[in-house]
Design an enzyme around this catalytic site. Sequence first.
Site, PDB file in Angstrom:
ATOM      1  N   HIS A   1      -2.161  -9.039   1.883  1.00 10.41           N
ATOM      2  CA  HIS A   1      -1.692  -7.619   2.562  1.00 10.41           C
ATOM      3  C   HIS A   1      -2.890  -7.456   3.682  1.00 10.41           C
ATOM      4  O   HIS A   1      -3.036  -8.228   4.795  1.00 10.41           O
ATOM      5  CB  HIS A   1      -1.685  -6.709   1.705  1.00 10.41           C
TER       6      HIS A   1
ATOM      7  N   ASP B   1      -2.032  -9.145  11.851  1.00  8.36           N
ATOM      8  CA  ASP B   1      -3.510  -9.541  11.681  1.00  8.36           C
ATOM      9  C   ASP B   1      -3.814 -10.706  12.373  1.00  8.36           C
ATOM     10  O   ASP B   1      -5.165 -11.012  12.485  1.00  8.36           O
ATOM     11  CB  ASP B   1      -3.742  -9.901  10.161  1.00  8.36           C
TER      12      ASP B   1
ATOM     13  N   SER C   1       0.759  -1.349  -0.128  1.00  7.81           N
ATOM     14  CA  SER C   1       0.032   0.128  -0.129  1.00  7.81           C
ATOM     15  C   SER C   1       0.869   1.314  -0.031  1.00  7.81           C
ATOM     16  O   SER C   1       0.568   2.052  -0.772  1.00  7.81           O
ATOM     17  CB  SER C   1      -0.862  -0.195   1.251  1.00  7.81           C
TER      18      SER C   1
ATOM     19  N   HIS D   1       5.683 -13.078   7.294  1.00 15.00           N
ATOM     20  CA  HIS D   1       6.025 -11.569   7.137  1.00 15.00           C
ATOM     21  C   HIS D   1       7.136 -11.462   6.113  1.00 15.00           C
ATOM     22  O   HIS D   1       8.339 -12.397   6.271  1.00 15.00           O
ATOM     23  CB  HIS D   1       6.103 -10.810   8.344  1.00 15.00           C
TER      24      HIS D   1
ATOM     25  N   ARG E   1       3.307  -5.532  17.186  1.00 15.61           N
ATOM     26  CA  ARG E   1       1.719  -4.825  16.782  1.00 15.61           C
ATOM     27  C   ARG E   1       0.739  -5.956  17.710  1.00 15.61           C
ATOM     28  O   ARG E   1      -0.086  -5.992  18.182  1.00 15.61           O
ATOM     29  CB  ARG E   1       1.491  -4.767  15.544  1.00 15.61           C
TER      30      ARG E   1
HETATM   31  N1  HAX Z   1       1.312 -20.153   5.738  1.00 16.98           N
HETATM   32  C1  HAX Z   1       1.907 -20.798   4.761  1.00 16.98           C
HETATM   33  N2  HAX Z   1       3.034 -20.558   3.835  1.00 16.98           N
HETATM   34  C2  HAX Z   1       3.488 -19.542   4.028  1.00 16.98           C
HETATM   35  C3  HAX Z   1       3.106 -18.728   5.099  1.00 16.98           C
HETATM   36  C4  HAX Z   1       1.724 -18.888   5.941  1.00 16.98           C
HETATM   37  N3  HAX Z   1       1.474 -18.217   6.911  1.00 16.98           N
HETATM   38  N4  HAX Z   1       3.813 -17.588   5.116  1.00 16.98           N
HETATM   39  C5  HAX Z   1       4.891 -17.956   4.076  1.00 16.98           C
HETATM   40  N5  HAX Z   1       4.544 -18.818   3.381  1.00 16.98           N
HETATM   41  C6  HAX Z   1       5.101 -19.693   2.451  1.00 16.98           C
HETATM   42  C7  HAX Z   1       4.983 -18.521   1.180  1.00 16.98           C
HETATM   43  O1  HAX Z   1       3.539 -18.680   0.473  1.00 16.98           O
HETATM   44  C8  HAX Z   1       6.031 -18.879   0.031  1.00 16.98           C
HETATM   45  O2  HAX Z   1       5.291 -20.184  -0.650  1.00 16.98           O
HETATM   46  P1  HAX Z   1       5.672 -20.382  -2.305  1.00 16.98           P
HETATM   47  O3  HAX Z   1       7.312 -20.135  -2.578  1.00 16.98           O
HETATM   48  O4  HAX Z   1       5.232 -21.502  -2.245  1.00 16.98           O
HETATM   49  O5  HAX Z   1       5.275 -18.906  -2.994  1.00 16.98           O
HETATM   50  C9  HAX Z   1       7.023 -19.152   1.055  1.00 16.98           C
HETATM   51  O6  HAX Z   1       6.335 -19.695   2.226  1.00 16.98           O
HETATM   52  C10 HAX Z   1       8.123 -18.151   1.173  1.00 16.98           C
HETATM   53  O7  HAX Z   1       7.724 -17.149   1.668  1.00 16.98           O
HETATM   54  P2  HAX Z   1       8.312 -15.925   2.817  1.00 16.98           P
HETATM   55  O8  HAX Z   1       9.553 -15.687   2.065  1.00 16.98           O
HETATM   56  O9  HAX Z   1       8.321 -16.661   4.013  1.00 16.98           O
HETATM   57  O10 HAX Z   1       7.187 -14.812   2.695  1.00 16.98           O
HETATM   58  P3  HAX Z   1       6.819 -13.902   1.526  1.00 16.98           P
HETATM   59  O11 HAX Z   1       7.751 -12.564   1.821  1.00 16.98           O
HETATM   60  O12 HAX Z   1       6.823 -14.170   0.281  1.00 16.98           O
HETATM   61  O13 HAX Z   1       5.371 -13.545   2.054  1.00 16.98           O
HETATM   62  C11 HAX Z   1       3.430 -13.051   3.364  1.00 16.98           C
HETATM   63  C12 HAX Z   1       4.955 -12.846   3.324  1.00 16.98           C
HETATM   64  C13 HAX Z   1       3.145 -12.062   4.546  1.00 16.98           C
HETATM   65  C14 HAX Z   1       2.779 -12.568   2.146  1.00 16.98           C
HETATM   66  C15 HAX Z   1       3.191 -14.392   3.744  1.00 16.98           C
HETATM   67  O14 HAX Z   1       4.022 -14.649   5.103  1.00 16.98           O
HETATM   68  C16 HAX Z   1       1.735 -15.006   3.770  1.00 16.98           C
HETATM   69  O15 HAX Z   1       1.159 -14.999   3.171  1.00 16.98           O
HETATM   70  N6  HAX Z   1       1.171 -15.095   4.924  1.00 16.98           N
HETATM   71  C17 HAX Z   1      -0.351 -15.329   5.283  1.00 16.98           C
HETATM   72  C18 HAX Z   1      -1.132 -14.008   5.005  1.00 16.98           C
HETATM   73  C19 HAX Z   1      -0.852 -12.810   5.800  1.00 16.98           C
HETATM   74  O16 HAX Z   1      -0.923 -13.075   7.221  1.00 16.98           O
HETATM   75  N7  HAX Z   1      -0.709 -11.530   5.346  1.00 16.98           N
HETATM   76  C20 HAX Z   1      -0.796 -10.610   6.224  1.00 16.98           C
HETATM   77  C21 HAX Z   1       0.841 -10.031   6.241  1.00 16.98           C
HETATM   78  C22 HAX Z   1       0.920  -8.596   7.253  1.00 16.98           C
HETATM   79  C23 HAX Z   1       0.531  -7.537   6.381  1.00 16.98           C
HETATM   80  O17 HAX Z   1       1.173  -7.177   5.497  1.00 16.98           O
HETATM   81  N8  HAX Z   1      -0.699  -6.895   6.596  1.00 16.98           N
HETATM   82  O18 HAX Z   1      -1.109  -6.212   5.915  1.00 16.98           O
END
Ligand code: HAX
Length: 435
Positions: free
Chosen positions: A263, A373, A233, A309, A318
């Site tokens: 996000h 979250d 964002s 994250h 948080r």
């Molecule tokens: N559950 C399952 N798998 C997960 C995971 C979780 N909570 N967190 C990361 N992974 C996976 C990723 O999907 C990725 O898989 P692929 O290679 O198969 O695509 C792998 O682990 C490596 O990812 P990463 O390097 O650890 O994390 P990223 O930086 O790519 O992504 C995310 C960060 C927040 C998007 C990710 O941890 C996620 O999807 N979490 C769950 C959704 C979530 O809670 N989002 C909110 C984040 C906070 C925020 O921004 N709020 O606005």
Amino acid sequence: MATIQDTLAQRIPVWREEIASIRKGFGEKVISQVTVDQAYGGMRGVKGLVCDTSVVEPDKGLIIRGNPLLEIKDLWPEDIFFLLLTGERPDTQTRESIQREYDKRADVPDYVWDVLRAMPSDSHPMCMLSTAILCMERESRFRASYDEGMPKGDYWMPTLEDSLTLLARLPGIAAGIYRMRYKKGDRIAWTKGLDWGANYAKMLGIPDPQGGFAQLMRLYLNFHSDHEGGNVSAFSCHTIGSALSDAYYAVSGGLNGLAGPLHGLANQECLNWILEVMKKFEGVPSEKALRDFAFETLRQGKVVPGYGHAVLRVVDPRYTGFLEFGQKHMADDPVFQTVERVFNVVPKVLQEYSEERVKAGKAPIANCWPNVDAGSGALLYHYGLKEFPYYTVLFAVSRAMGMLAQLTLNRAMGTAITRPKSVSTQWMKANAPKA
Ligand code: HAX
């Protein structure tokens, strides 16, 4: 008492000089490199952007202008906006002067409600919020002043004007969307003299006899305000604003990114996940049941929402702050108890799953700890705010502070239009082996 305008007018020349001197002295120095993985992997870790409002340290979490979040958790949102912009904590009179600015500007024009009413009744509340902001663009002071030939050095002033107007109206718009979208009855008017957080709580119309919900809203609006410059964002807002699109265009665009499930939408998904597991096990699940449910989620190829994250490598402060609030105000609430229990179980599950992934040749899960979250939804639910798709709107109202502070500072510093270089896969094939 220091107003935002005066404080910024004093600070900006100093900051401009500081940046000019850094660029003059070290403009050619290399501060980051980019690997092929980073180019394909969302530019994670590439240092290519400056943001002074806050930083996110992987091992500490959010630090706003040098203040670790949990040390400033009692500040009110007005204080936080002042801090983000100026680097200083306001005194009580300054806080009140911001509240008076909001009082003057809080009326939401009728055409915004006309536009919202014209939208299909099943529109997502985030889409309604973004549309409401965008349709007010015609009122931008920045655009009007730009069209009149305002000098570059003054760009920040009408940007701040737009920011204050937008922030003053956002709680009313967001609360109005809640009441319209979920058929809660007439809109509730802004109360002059009441702070931003309590006003938002009141306009939502959630019964709050003890004032706990207003307290939660102040904390919530504080905690979600900013998370440095590279998140979807903030970066979207930055990029749109870098073309000198005004605050209405830039914030509306930034919030469209916040609406994504990876996000800001994660907070709605998180509570869904918690309630699903509670439904399945008819109450607060045992740790064994939670472990099985978490694995089931992962085996279905889904993420466990609220965990992981892009930058953090520790428990998000948080999350810790919300957990402490819950322990103080609702320790007996079964939804909150489930959130606490998930925290005991899910990090270990993700760790195990990550090891399995690595064995299968996939990337590890870089962070198995909860993010912001993972807990906030349970607190909102406790007070009776149970419409999950609305949760991201609360996040958005808060995050607008960070986006607008960054935008105003970027206008003040004359930040250049964003234009990183992209390369084609053909180029990668030819050049990566030689790099
Ligand atoms: N559950 C399952 N798998 C997960 C995971 C979780 N909570 N967190 C990361 N992974 C996976 C990723 O999907 C990725 O898989 P692929 O290679 O198969 O695509 C792998 O682990 C490596 O990812 P990463 O390097 O650890 O994390 P990223 O930086 O790519 O992504 C995310 C960060 C927040 C998007 C990710 O941890 C996620 O999807 N979490 C769950 C959704 C979530 O809670 N989002 C909110 C984040 C906070 C925020 O921004 N709020 O606005």
